[in-house]
Design an enzyme around this catalytic site. Structure first.
Site, short mmCIF file in Angstrom:
data_model
loop_
_atom_site.label_atom_id
_atom_site.label_comp_id
_atom_site.label_asym_id
_atom_site.label_seq_id
_atom_site.Cartn_x
_atom_site.Cartn_y
_atom_site.Cartn_z
CE LYS A 9 -42.21 -8.36 26.66
NZ LYS A 9 -41.77 -8.99 27.92
CB THR A 91 -40.36 -6.90 35.06
OG1 THR A 91 -39.52 -5.80 34.76
CG2 THR A 91 -40.18 -7.98 34.01
CG HIS A 115 -38.96 -4.21 25.72
ND1 HIS A 115 -38.02 -4.44 26.69
CD2 HIS A 115 -38.38 -3.37 24.82
CE1 HIS A 115 -36.91 -3.78 26.38
NE2 HIS A 115 -37.11 -3.12 25.24
#
EC number: 2.7.4.6
Length: 133
Positions: A9, A91, A115
């Protein structure tokens, strides 16, 4: 051999952690078979995260994922999908175990570094979206 999709990310790129994260996969014997750096368009981000549309975090996630460059990768190896997911950790970085990628590098959600596909179907869809198959 199984393939999975992984996206590093914008926080990973901005904080110059790309090499350290990739090294973790290589140290576990995985092979990076495709990789590209890009900035997601709004349309691509909405397609990528379409399953979350309508959820309270959706707009914030789209804004974050289009805020800078990401690194999209296809990783290959034995049980790649399940093993890579375990390597990521929870997460929410605050709940991720030390030694996992998110536990060691994540800050908060959605700036949780990475991810990875959660199923074979997701991997195929995401690989197609980012690498055009």
């Amino acid at each position: 051999m199984e393939r999975t999709f992984v996206a590093l990310k914008p926080d990973t790129v901005e904080r110059k952690l790309v090499g350290r994260v990739i090294q973790r996969f290589e140290d576990r014997g995985f092979e990076i078979v495709e990789m590209r750096m890009l900035t997601l368009t709004m349309e691509m981000a909405e397609e990528y995260y379409g399953e979350h549309k309508g959820k309270e975090f959706y707009e914030r996630l789209i804004k974050f994922m289009t805020s800078g460059r990401i690194v999209a990768m296809v990783i290959k190896g034995e049980r790649a999908i399940s093993t890579v997911r375990k390597m990521l950790g929870n997460t929410c970085p605050c709940d991720a175990e030390p030694g996992t990628i998110r536990g060691d590098f994540g800050l908060y959600t959605p700036a949780n570094i990475i991810h990875a596909s959660d199923s074979l179907e997701s991997a195929e869809r995401e690989i197609d979206l980012f690498f055009g198959r």
